[in-house]
Design a protein around this motif. Structure first.
Motif: not given
Length: 345
Positions: A15, A36, A38, A139-140, A142, A144-145, A188, A214
């Motif tokens: 990330t 995080f 996203y 969401r997690l 995929k 994430v930052k 996803t 990505n």
């Protein structure tokens, strides 16, 4: 513990860090277990412009009442008129409605707009382990930052469990041979399956726009898990993974699915309350024999997402306020039509 340190480092490496994300976190109260960012304001999506998109955050807090109390004192303008109800009522709304998350949206920050959701550590861990709603756990799935890495070993284990669950769920639904792109598209797709917003409100090509640019990030997240997965091999001659559809393979994957998915399978297959089924292992063995297993898995996933997405969207109107809700929804619909026009060119 060595594994957990490696996993946390891996997430951070995927990330990266960026000053703007740390400044957002610094503007919020302390007491954050994990945070995080996203979405399209963080990761490049095909045909998109990250610099113009809202940045989405989720902050995980051990004590949501204390955190909201401090945030109301620091950032009361972030909240809708619900702020007048006070931190306890806001916490109750967060915990007891929708997917257990409270969003403040369309918040000005420097030259951008941000949206941030607040979720308790306990609620997050339950969703990661059991897929109660697939709202945050999805969401997690995929990249994430990770703005603040979790300090709790239990949270780190739960993050790993969530990724593993998404892999085994997707392997049950994919054909016997597939590529990295096929796998990450399937992963996803899980959290969008059954989401009513995919019918109206989201771009039809959203999933491919997330995955295609990505691939490297997805590979760094999932290749270590792929390497330790049984019944899965990579055939270099054809450049694809091979995952034979037989009883043993299905039984292996089914045993690694989250609790709520298994309960959904009970209902989809048996048409009755899962809690009255006498033997979980017996049911999984019967399901492993069923050639239509993937259809039941897909139906179970869609059922979880459909329920949580509707409830959270209704809750969002309440927590964001009518004006912000209309503005946010309009931007989504505008993006959807823009994507439709682009796809026809």
């Amino acid at each position: 513990m060595a594994f957990m340190r490696t996993f946390a480092t891996e997430i951070s490496a995927v990330t990266g860090r960026s000053d703007v994300f740390e400044r957002v976190l610094y503007s919020l109260p302390r007491g954050v277990q994990m945070a995080f960012a996203y979405g399209s304001g963080v990761f490049q999506q095909s045909g998109g412009n990250m610099s113009k998109n809202m940045i989405d955050f989720i902050v995980v807090v051990d004590n949501p009442h204390k955190w909201h109390k401090e945030n109301l004192a620091m950032n009361s303008k972030h909240y809708s008129s619900l702020k007048w109800l006070g931190p306890q009522r806001i916490t109750n709304i967060q915990q007891n409605y929708g997917a257990g998350i409270y969003y403040n949206t369309l918040v000005p920050f420097e030259q951008r707009l941000i949206k941030y959701g607040v979720i308790s550590t306990d609620t997050l861990m339950s969703d990661l382990n059991n897929w109660d709603s697939l709202y945050v756990s999805g969401r997690l799935h995929k990249p994430v930052k990770m703005v603040k890495k979790p300090s709790s070993a239990d949270v780190i284990r739960s993050l790993h469990t969530n990724l593993r669950s998404s892999l085994h769920t997707s392997l049950l639904m994919l054909p016997e041979t597939f590529t990295d792109l096929d796998l990450f598209t399937a992963i996803t797709s899980l959290s969008y399956s059954g989401d009513f917003r995919m019918t109206f409100g989201e771009e039809k090509g959203k999933i491919m726009k997330i995955v295609t640019p990505n691939l490297e990030h997805f590979q760094r997240l999932y290749h270590p898990l792929i390497n330790e997965t049984q019944h899965l091999t990579y055939n270099e001659k054809i450049g694809k993974y091979v995952n034979f559809h037989n009883e043993a393979t299905r039984f292996y994957h089914l045993n690694l699915l989250p609790r709520c998915v298994i309960e959904g399978l009970f209902i989809a297959k048996q048409g009755k309350d899962p809690y009255i089924y006498p033997d979980n292992e017996e049911f999984i063995r019967k399901m492993a024999l069923d050639g239509n297993c993937k259809e039941y898995v897909a139906k179970s996933i869609a059922g979880i997402v459909k329920k949580s997405s509707k409830r959270q969207s209704l809750k969002g109107i309440w927590t964001a306020g009518l004006r912000k809700s209309v503005k946010y929804s309009f931007s989504k619909v505008k993006k959807m039509f823009k994507g439709m026009i682009a796809s026809k060119k």
